[in-house]
Write an enzyme that holds these catalytic residues in place. Sequence first.
Site, PDB file in Angstrom:
ATOM      1  N   CYS A  24       4.753   6.131   3.722  1.00 57.09           N
ATOM      2  CA  CYS A  24       3.424   5.638   4.118  1.00 57.09           C
ATOM      3  C   CYS A  24       3.178   4.226   3.587  1.00 57.09           C
ATOM      4  O   CYS A  24       3.179   4.016   2.366  1.00 57.09           O
ATOM      5  CB  CYS A  24       2.400   6.651   3.571  1.00 57.09           C
ATOM      6  SG  CYS A  24       0.743   6.028   3.372  1.00 57.09           S
ATOM      7  N   CYS A  27       0.142   3.784   1.325  1.00 55.73           N
ATOM      8  CA  CYS A  27       0.416   4.429   0.031  1.00 55.73           C
ATOM      9  C   CYS A  27       1.141   3.458  -0.897  1.00 55.73           C
ATOM     10  O   CYS A  27       0.846   3.389  -2.092  1.00 55.73           O
ATOM     11  CB  CYS A  27       1.266   5.683   0.204  1.00 55.73           C
ATOM     12  SG  CYS A  27       0.476   6.953   1.202  1.00 55.73           S
TER      13      CYS A  27
END
Length: 101
Positions: A24, A27
């Site tokens: 991600c 992230c």
Amino acid sequence: MQITFSELIQGEKPVLVDFFATWCGPCRMMSPILDEVKSKVGDSAVIIKIDVDKSPEAAAAYQVQGVPTLMLFKKGKVVWRQSGVVPAAQLSQIISQHQSI
């Protein structure tokens, strides 16, 4: 002796949990932000990261639908939750608001 997640979030200190995934992009943006927050709050709060791919049961237990999802626990309760990238200043402020409660 290793402390369990449930023991950790039952404590007096606020615990910021970052539910993330290695694939991600947002992230990965949170990592340096969390480092900055940790340097600001020091030992007054605990910051942990949980990889949703490695711990799907933890993600399911807290209905984490998307990553990153940040949750702040205090005495076993979720006192704040937000998905997406959160700026360091905002995170530090949220943590400090819950330190004295």
